[in-house]
Design an enzyme around this catalytic site. Structure first.
Site, PDB file in Angstrom:
ATOM      1  N   TYR A  73      38.119  36.019  40.980  1.00 51.73           N
ATOM      2  CA  TYR A  73      37.588  35.529  42.193  1.00 51.73           C
ATOM      3  C   TYR A  73      37.629  36.683  43.370  1.00 51.73           C
ATOM      4  O   TYR A  73      38.936  36.995  43.622  1.00 51.73           O
ATOM      5  CB  TYR A  73      38.490  34.277  42.597  1.00 51.73           C
ATOM      6  CG  TYR A  73      38.030  33.787  44.107  1.00 51.73           C
ATOM      7  CD1 TYR A  73      36.763  33.417  44.173  1.00 51.73           C
ATOM      8  CD2 TYR A  73      39.009  33.622  45.055  1.00 51.73           C
ATOM      9  CE1 TYR A  73      36.338  32.614  45.524  1.00 51.73           C
ATOM     10  CE2 TYR A  73      38.776  32.948  46.165  1.00 51.73           C
ATOM     11  CZ  TYR A  73      37.303  32.760  46.359  1.00 51.73           C
ATOM     12  OH  TYR A  73      36.952  32.015  47.570  1.00 51.73           O
ATOM     13  N   HIS A 112      32.954  33.124  47.589  1.00 58.63           N
ATOM     14  CA  HIS A 112      32.402  32.401  48.667  1.00 58.63           C
ATOM     15  C   HIS A 112      31.520  33.296  49.642  1.00 58.63           C
ATOM     16  O   HIS A 112      32.544  34.277  50.105  1.00 58.63           O
ATOM     17  CB  HIS A 112      33.442  31.322  49.254  1.00 58.63           C
ATOM     18  CG  HIS A 112      33.617  30.217  48.188  1.00 58.63           C
ATOM     19  ND1 HIS A 112      34.699  30.371  47.391  1.00 58.63           N
ATOM     20  CD2 HIS A 112      32.916  29.089  47.794  1.00 58.63           C
ATOM     21  CE1 HIS A 112      34.805  29.496  46.655  1.00 58.63           C
ATOM     22  NE2 HIS A 112      33.749  28.711  46.712  1.00 58.63           N
TER      23      HIS A 112
HETATM   24  C1  LIG Z   1      29.001  43.161  52.529  1.00 55.95           C
HETATM   25  C2  LIG Z   1      29.575  44.663  52.915  1.00 55.95           C
HETATM   26  C3  LIG Z   1      31.033  44.559  51.905  1.00 55.95           C
HETATM   27  C4  LIG Z   1      28.893  45.866  52.302  1.00 55.95           C
HETATM   28  O1  LIG Z   1      29.338  46.800  52.484  1.00 55.95           O
HETATM   29  P1  LIG Z   1      28.809  48.313  52.712  1.00 55.95           P
HETATM   30  O2  LIG Z   1      29.927  49.383  52.656  1.00 55.95           O
HETATM   31  O3  LIG Z   1      27.817  48.301  53.889  1.00 55.95           O
HETATM   32  O4  LIG Z   1      27.856  48.213  51.219  1.00 55.95           O
HETATM   33  P2  LIG Z   1      27.089  49.731  50.817  1.00 55.95           P
HETATM   34  O5  LIG Z   1      27.115  50.560  51.707  1.00 55.95           O
HETATM   35  O6  LIG Z   1      27.782  49.670  49.393  1.00 55.95           O
HETATM   36  O7  LIG Z   1      25.573  48.773  50.371  1.00 55.95           O
HETATM   37  C5  LIG Z   1      25.024  48.883  49.142  1.00 55.95           C
HETATM   38  C6  LIG Z   1      23.687  48.137  49.130  1.00 55.95           C
HETATM   39  O8  LIG Z   1      23.902  46.998  49.386  1.00 55.95           O
HETATM   40  C7  LIG Z   1      22.599  46.292  50.216  1.00 55.95           C
HETATM   41  N1  LIG Z   1      23.335  46.106  51.520  1.00 55.95           N
HETATM   42  C8  LIG Z   1      24.461  46.183  52.006  1.00 55.95           C
HETATM   43  N2  LIG Z   1      24.425  45.821  53.276  1.00 55.95           N
HETATM   44  C9  LIG Z   1      23.369  45.204  53.698  1.00 55.95           C
HETATM   45  C10 LIG Z   1      22.800  44.511  54.756  1.00 55.95           C
HETATM   46  N3  LIG Z   1      23.607  43.905  55.884  1.00 55.95           N
HETATM   47  N4  LIG Z   1      21.510  43.863  54.608  1.00 55.95           N
HETATM   48  C11 LIG Z   1      20.933  44.187  53.572  1.00 55.95           C
HETATM   49  N5  LIG Z   1      21.394  44.727  52.419  1.00 55.95           N
HETATM   50  C12 LIG Z   1      22.555  45.232  52.456  1.00 55.95           C
HETATM   51  C13 LIG Z   1      21.709  47.459  50.667  1.00 55.95           C
HETATM   52  O9  LIG Z   1      20.892  47.632  49.463  1.00 55.95           O
HETATM   53  C14 LIG Z   1      22.791  49.087  50.261  1.00 55.95           C
HETATM   54  O10 LIG Z   1      22.204  50.030  49.934  1.00 55.95           O
HETATM   55  P3  LIG Z   1      21.377  51.081  50.924  1.00 55.95           P
HETATM   56  O11 LIG Z   1      22.420  51.078  52.120  1.00 55.95           O
HETATM   57  O12 LIG Z   1      20.915  52.181  50.148  1.00 55.95           O
HETATM   58  O13 LIG Z   1      20.222  50.131  51.439  1.00 55.95           O
HETATM   59  C15 LIG Z   1      29.926  44.805  54.604  1.00 55.95           C
HETATM   60  O14 LIG Z   1      28.526  44.499  55.239  1.00 55.95           O
HETATM   61  C16 LIG Z   1      30.830  43.722  54.952  1.00 55.95           C
HETATM   62  O15 LIG Z   1      31.946  44.029  54.896  1.00 55.95           O
HETATM   63  N6  LIG Z   1      30.504  42.667  55.433  1.00 55.95           N
HETATM   64  C17 LIG Z   1      31.742  41.636  56.277  1.00 55.95           C
HETATM   65  C18 LIG Z   1      32.388  41.172  55.123  1.00 55.95           C
HETATM   66  C19 LIG Z   1      31.720  40.407  54.181  1.00 55.95           C
HETATM   67  O16 LIG Z   1      30.896  39.682  54.566  1.00 55.95           O
HETATM   68  N7  LIG Z   1      32.195  40.187  52.925  1.00 55.95           N
HETATM   69  C20 LIG Z   1      31.612  39.599  52.230  1.00 55.95           C
HETATM   70  C21 LIG Z   1      32.387  38.514  51.447  1.00 55.95           C
HETATM   71  S1  LIG Z   1      33.791  38.603  50.334  1.00 55.95           S
END
Ligand SMILES: CC(C)(COP(=O)(O)OP(=O)(O)OC[C@H]1O[C@@H](n2cnc3c(N)ncnc32)[C@H](O)[C@@H]1OP(=O)(O)O)[C@@H](O)C(=O)NCCC(=O)NCCS
Length: 165
Positions: A73, A112
């Site tokens: 999880y 989630h």
């Molecule tokens: C979700 C999260 C962890 C992604 O982290 P990140 O470091 O930006 O991710 P990456 O750079 O490794 O992204 C990899 C791919 O995922 C996809 N992706 C990531 N963020 C995205 C977004 N906001 N919208 C659409 N696609 C997305 C893209 O395909 C991206 O590749 P690209 O940048 O070459 O297009 C980040 O947005 C975050 O911390 N969000 C807030 C916390 C959260 O909601 N966590 C999830 C629940 S635990």
């Protein structure tokens, strides 16, 4: 310009405050002392992500053995806003995928997400997660209160695809 150095490191009593601060900025939900106590004992299931030696992300997981399954999880996985789309989330998910692969005995990975968190949903879909359920009123203090369950189904070691040889 040299490329940034992105790496993962352990959570220890010395840096747990950084994890707390990061989670408080990244997530709308706050986590209690028990969460952080367990994280300190989670070993490879909890990691900080560094961008040139600065803490910018973290992942915290636990093993869930309810419903007669053994599942990983993901409790939290997040990155500070200015450091998103740099592959830091990918590094953290890859760490989780490597962990379950090495273990070889997990049925699935799940988490989630708030139903309006489209960025996270797109992100996880890239790694083979799919929405398997939507729980109404899952969150108590945030809006929207509904959560999707995102799951990636795994195959256990020794398990075949069901076809006769
Ligand atoms: C979700 C999260 C962890 C992604 O982290 P990140 O470091 O930006 O991710 P990456 O750079 O490794 O992204 C990899 C791919 O995922 C996809 N992706 C990531 N963020 C995205 C977004 N906001 N919208 C659409 N696609 C997305 C893209 O395909 C991206 O590749 P690209 O940048 O070459 O297009 C980040 O947005 C975050 O911390 N969000 C807030 C916390 C959260 O909601 N966590 C999830 C629940 S635990």
């Amino acid at each position: 310009m040299t490329r940034a150095n992105i790496e993962l490191g352990n959570v220890t009593p010395h840096n747990i405050k950084q994890l707390k601060r990061l989670n408080s900025v990244v997530f709308p939900v706050s986590y209690n002392d028990k969460f952080y106590k367990d994280v300190l004992e989670a070993g490879e299931l909890a990691k900080l992500a560094y961008y040139n030696d600065i803490v910018v992300g973290a992942v915290c997981c636990r093993i869930d053995t309810s419903e007669k399954t053994r599942r990983l999880y993901i409790m939290t996985l997040g990155c500070l806003y200015p450091y998103r789309r740099l592959g830091i989330g990918t590094l953290m998910v890859q760490h989780v995928l490597y962990y379950v692969e090495q273990d070889g005995n997990f049925d699935s990975i799940f988490l989630h997400v708030q139903v309006n968190n489209e960025g996270a949903i797109d992100f996880y879909k890239k790694f083979g997660f799919e929405i398997v359920e939507t729980k109404e009123h899952y969150y108590k203090r945030i809006e929207p209160a509904d959560a999707h369950v995102l799951q990636k189904t795994l195959r256990k070691k020794g398990q075949t695809n069901g076809n006769a040889e």
